[in-house]
Structures are given as structure tokens and as C-alpha cells.
Write a protein that holds these residues in place. Structure first.
Motif, short mmCIF file in Angstrom:
data_model
loop_
_atom_site.label_atom_id
_atom_site.label_comp_id
_atom_site.label_asym_id
_atom_site.label_seq_id
_atom_site.Cartn_x
_atom_site.Cartn_y
_atom_site.Cartn_z
N THR A 174 39.95 -1.01 -48.25
CA THR A 174 39.56 -1.60 -49.59
C THR A 174 38.42 -0.74 -50.38
OG1 THR A 174 39.42 -3.62 -48.38
CG2 THR A 174 38.59 -3.79 -50.46
N GLY A 175 37.72 -0.07 -49.67
CA GLY A 175 36.63 0.98 -50.12
C GLY A 175 37.49 2.11 -50.66
N ARG A 200 34.07 9.57 -45.37
CA ARG A 200 33.19 8.25 -44.74
C ARG A 200 34.31 7.09 -44.65
NH1 ARG A 200 28.87 10.40 -47.62
NH2 ARG A 200 29.24 8.93 -49.43
N LEU A 201 34.79 6.72 -45.87
CA LEU A 201 35.62 5.45 -45.90
C LEU A 201 36.65 5.51 -45.02
CD1 LEU A 201 35.45 5.22 -49.69
CD2 LEU A 201 34.54 3.57 -48.23
N GLU A 236 46.83 -2.76 -53.05
CA GLU A 236 45.81 -2.56 -52.02
C GLU A 236 46.30 -0.82 -51.44
OE1 GLU A 236 43.25 -4.72 -51.27
OE2 GLU A 236 44.02 -5.26 -53.08
N ALA A 253 35.72 5.03 -41.56
CA ALA A 253 35.62 3.46 -40.94
C ALA A 253 36.63 2.67 -41.23
CB ALA A 253 34.48 3.33 -41.98
N GLU A 254 37.88 3.48 -41.52
CA GLU A 254 39.07 2.77 -42.02
C GLU A 254 38.84 1.77 -43.07
OE1 GLU A 254 41.26 1.67 -38.30
OE2 GLU A 254 41.09 3.77 -37.47
N ASP A 255 38.25 1.90 -43.86
CA ASP A 255 37.67 0.90 -44.80
C ASP A 255 38.69 1.28 -46.13
OD1 ASP A 255 36.81 -0.62 -46.95
OD2 ASP A 255 34.78 0.46 -46.84
#
Ligand code: ATP
Length: 488
Positions: A144-145, A136-137, A167, A140-142
Motif C-alpha cells: 500500500t505504501g 524501505r517499503l 493496488e 517491509a512488504e508494504d
């Protein structure tokens, strides 16, 4: 995975790496300069094994299927190819560094390893939840998640043992270089990261010149290059490697049936090669690549766990459509059966020759202790063994070497044969076991009298007396690809 279990598995891989080096299969590249990370060279037995595996794949594709033809496209391609394919913008891996060890990792691999640990300890649900969360992350190209997930899961750096992570950043895996003498933007080209695009841009050339009708396939074997963030596990993940890819062009709407069919066909191929069923498994992708509407991997249980050997992807019409758009040249096929023009959909089977090689080595490596006697041998299928037979005269005199030479002349045009007359016969058998030669042919004094030899079988060490005139036929039967093809 328990620590001692992990250590045993690593020890097994270490043994295989040492064996591959010592017996002429795989060397680190430019070793005299301490090697180059994730680049390897194949030695005399390695190149024979790899060529046999490539030939087996090639012939499976192009001979067993009368609607698949071959291609050998160039490594360098027009740079727009990679814009159209999506590689310039999204052929990225998420990377993360540990600040204490200064070591770089692929963030998704760290999480997958953690999920594999849960799975090994029997907690399938936790493993699946973790993989879903990651998918999922990433979707969503998340980034940080993704980092938070790593920290919340308590994933530590195997070197420093800390969770002091940077990071997560995206890293493009393509190598670039310059053509021509002036270094300007326009002359930047890439070393292809997959062979598939060479097939797509030649789709119409091949279709027209070989007069192919959909459904049909194009097969190709060639080098690919990826600037992998984490290079580990020997030849499993390299920066320069070889791919064996086949793109199968089908009528739109029929792609999922063909996908199912190719998934089954390819799984059966691995079994026909002698890989035990329990060492193979299918892994369906949760996160689909931008071009796919279904995707799966065939995984093999390496000493470091189940990992991908081959990918089977339903790539839709993404690539041809995109090349049509960027090149402004129609990439359509006229289907006479339904009287329609369309851009075909594509099923891809993609396997790394080097990963197939590693799987074959891992599967063949046997270290056993029988009645207190240790023995190591490589139980390759005779059809892919680097050397098919060794001719071993018992002594260097009495005309035995000459008789051995006669036998070599009988066999050498069809089989890779070696000759050895130094050292004791036992030592020579051991040496052939270590490179996986299925048959040792001993020439002794009886041979001079009745033209028979002793064949010693590698896996059982059993011996039998055989007439020289039967040798060619015996080897042909044992070493023919036919024995594998019949099981495909
Ligand atoms: P991974 O997830 O292991 O990075 P991938 O999904 O990126 O692999 P594909 O792009 O589907 O792999 O490539 C098809 C096949 O090419 C793989 O199944 C594998 O056998 C081989 N391959 C890919 N990358 C490498 C590599 N760096 N070294 C050796 N073989 C590779």
C-alpha cells in the motif's frame, strides 16, 4: 529527462532494433503470427555473435582460471529445488495496473524511472531519497505504501497520462508445467528461473568428481525463463533468455574479499571487450535479496539509460544450507588445510547472454556522416564479429572467383568467412559494414599475377595490399580471444 532527449534515445534504440532485424541478427519470435511478446529469435549473424560472446565468457571462466570447471545441468529440476531456493515463496515482482490504459507495470521500475529522471536533471539527493523510500517499503512488504509513493510522486502512466492506479500486488515470475500424463499437484514442475540452482545441487558431484579444492568455481551457460510483467526494451528483458553464471565456493569468512575481487575482475572483462569506461558503472544494491550479504550490478549506458548487464552477489551459504535442509543430504566440504568441515560460502557472477549481446550491439552501432557521406557500420571487436572476413572477387570472370575460392579454402577451417561476387564492390563493402565484418578481402587482376589481395579495414575504410600467404596469420592475430584475455 527532457522529452526531446528521450525521443532521441528511443530513436537510437529503434534504429538498432530495425538494423538487427533487417541484417539477420534478431527477429521477433513466430513473427508470421505477429510475434510473441518478449520472445526473440536470433538470425544467421545474431547466432554467430551470440555464440562468440558465450564462448568468450566460457573460455574466460574455464581457461583463464584453473580452479573453475563447467557444467550443463537440465532446465527441469525436482520441484523441491525451488522451494529450498526461496523462489516458490518469494520470486515475486510488485505489479500495478493503470485503470485507464489497462497497461501493467512493475511498481519498482516506475519508481526507479522517476529516480533516474531526478538524477538526470541533477537532483541526486531527491533520486536517492526516493530509492531509499522504495527500498524501505519493499523490505517491509508494504505494498500500500509503494502505491502511495507512486501517487505522491505524481508518476503517471506513459500511455494514458493518468495516476489512476490499482493496488500493488505481488506476482510470481516462475513458469510452471506438468510432467507425466496425470495433472496433479505432485507433477507440477517449473522452468528454471535461473541456472544457479543446477550448480548448487551438483556442488558435491562436481567437487568430488573433478577433485576440486575450495576455493573453486562452477560455470554454466543455459536457458532461464521468467514470466516478466513488463516486457520492453527489445531483448533487454525477455521471458526466455540465456544466463551465464559462475558460482565460486569459498571458505566462510573470506567471502567479502572474494566478492571484491570478482567485482573488479568482471568489470575489467567488460572493458577488455571494448566497452568504454564512461559507459560502465557500478551500482551497489540498497535492498539485498534474502540470500545475499553484499550485491552489486555492472551497468551499461543503453540508449534508455544505465541498466544492469551483470550481477555479482555474495550469496552466503544460503543455498547449500537450504538444500541440505530440504534434501536431508549433507552439503559439506572437508577442508584439509584447516582440518574442518563446513558449508562453503558462495560468490556468484551472473550475466545474461542476451543483455551482453544487446550491449555489444549498442556499443558497436555507428552511424556517421563523413564529408557529407552517411555510413552505418558495426564496430565489433574482430574476436567476436559474426563474420571475420569477406572474400570479394572484383568480377565474376577471368579466373577471379576460382582464386577467391582458393583463399576461402585457406581460411575456412579457422574463421567464419563469406564469399560474395554480386553487385559493385562498393555495395559489397557496405553490406559487410552493416553486419560488422572487420576485413574485406578484394581479389583483382593483380592477384593473379603476384598473389596479393587488398584488405579493406571496416572502421577506417583504409586499404592495404597483403600477400595471400600472410592472410591466415593476419586474421589469427586480429581475431584471437588472446587480445581480449591479455587485457582481462
Ligand atoms: P532485473 O533487475 O533487470 O530484473 P535481476 O536483478 O532480476 O534483473 P538477476 O536475477 O541477477 O537479474 O539475473 C542475472 C542476469 O540475468 C542479469 O544481470 C541479466 O543480465 C540477466 N537477466 C535477468 N532477467 C532477464 C530477462 N528477463 N531477460 C534477459 N536477461 C535477463
Amino acid at each position: 529527462m527532457a522529452k526531446n532527449e528521450q525521443t532521441a534515445e528511443n530513436a537510437q534504440l529503434k534504429d538498432i532494433i530495425a538494423h538487427a532485424k533487417e541484417y539477420g541478427f534478431v527477429y521477433p519470435s513466430s513473427e508470421i503470427y505477429d510475434g510473441l511478446q518478449a520472445v526473440y529469435d536470433f538470425g544467421p549473424y545474431g547466432v554467430e555473435l551470440k555464440n562468440n560472446l558465450k564462448r568468450l565468457w566460457w573460455e574466460t571462466m574455464t581457461r583463464l582460471n584453473d580452479n573453475i570447471v563447467g557444467l550443463d545441468s537440465a532446465i527441469f529440476m525436482h520441484p523441491t529445488t525451488w522451494k529450498a531456493s526461496g523462489h516458490v515463496d518469494s520470486f515475486n515482482d510488485p505489479m500495478i495496473d493503470n485503470k485507464d490504459s489497462k497497461k501493467r507495470y512493475r511498481a519498482d521500475v516506475l519508481i526507479e524511472d522517476k529516480a533516474a529522471q531526478y538524477e538526470k536533471s541533477g537532483d541526486q539527493e531527491r533520486a536517492q531519497n526516493l530509492l531509499n523510500a522504495m527500498a524501505r517499503l519493499l523490505e517491509a512488504e508494504d505494498l500500500t505504501g509503494v502505491r502511495e509513493l507512486i501517487i505522491n510522486e505524481g508518476i503517471t502512466c506513459p500511455l494514458s497520462g493518468t495516476t489512476n492506479w490499482t493496488e500493488v500486488r505481488q506476482f510470481n515470475l516462475m513458469f510452471s508445467t506438468q510432467v507425466g500424463s496425470v495433472a496433479e499437484d505432485a507433477s507440477t514442475i517449473y522452468l528454471r528461473p535461473e541456472t544457479a540452482q543446477g550448480i548448487f545441487v551438483n556442488f558435491l558431484n562436481v567437487q568430488k568428481t573433478a577433485r576440486m579444492k575450495v576455493p573453486f568455481g562452477i560455470a554454466q551457460i543455459g536457458k532461464a525463463f521468467r514470466n516478466e510483467i513488463v516486457a520492453r526494451q527489445f531483448i533487454f528483458r525477455m521471458r526466455e533468455f540465456e544466463q551465464m553464471e559462475m558460482q565460486f565456493f569459498v571458505r566462510p569468512g573470506s567471502e567479502l574479499d572474494w566478492y571484491k575481487q570478482w567485482a573488479a575482475t568482471r568489470m575489467q572483462w567488460h572493458k577488455a571487450l571494448g566497452i568504454p569506461e564512461e559507459k560502465l558503472r557500478r551500482h551497489d544494491h540498497e535492498k539485498l535479496a534474502h540470500y545475499a550479504n553484499a550485491a552489486m550490478d555492472i551497468e551499461f549506458e543503453f540508449p534508455f539509460g544505465f541498466k544492469e548487464v551483470e550481477g555479482i552477489h555474495s550469496r552466503t551459504d544460503f543455498d547449500l544450507k537450504s538444500h541440505q535442509e530440504y534434501s536431508k543430504k549433507k552439503q559439506q566440504y572437508f577442508d584439509p588445510e584447516i582440518n574442518q568441515n563446513y558449508i562453503p560460502y558462495v560468490i556468484e557472477t551472473s550475466i545474461g547472454a542476451d543483455r551482453l549481446f544487446l550491449m555489444t550491439m549498442c556499443n558497436a552501432y555507428v552511424h556517421e556522416n563523413v564529408d557529407g557521406k552517411e555510413r552505418t557500420y558495426l564496430k565489433f571487436h574482430p574476436a567476436i564479429a559474426p563474420v571475420k572476413a569477406a572474400i570479394l572477387p572484383l568480377t565474376k570472370k577471368d579466373g577471379l572467383p576460382e582464386k577467391g575460392q582458393e583463399i576461402i579454402n585457406l581460411l575456412k577451417y579457422d574463421f567464419n568467412i563469406v564469399y560474395e561476387d554480386a553487385a559493385s564492390i562498393g555495395k559489397r563493402y557496405t553490406r559487410q559494414d552493416l553486419i560488422g565484418t572487420p576485413f574485406c578481402i578484394a581479389v583483382d587482376h593483380q592477384t593473379l599475377e603476384d598473389n596479393t589481395v587488398t584488405i579493406r579495414h571496416r572502421d577506417t575504410t583504409e586499404q592495404e595490399r597483403v600477400a595471400i600467404t600472410d592472410l591466415h596469420q593476419r586474421l589469427s592475430e586480429a581475431c584471437s580471444f588472446r587480445r581480449i584475455f591479455e587485457k582481462c
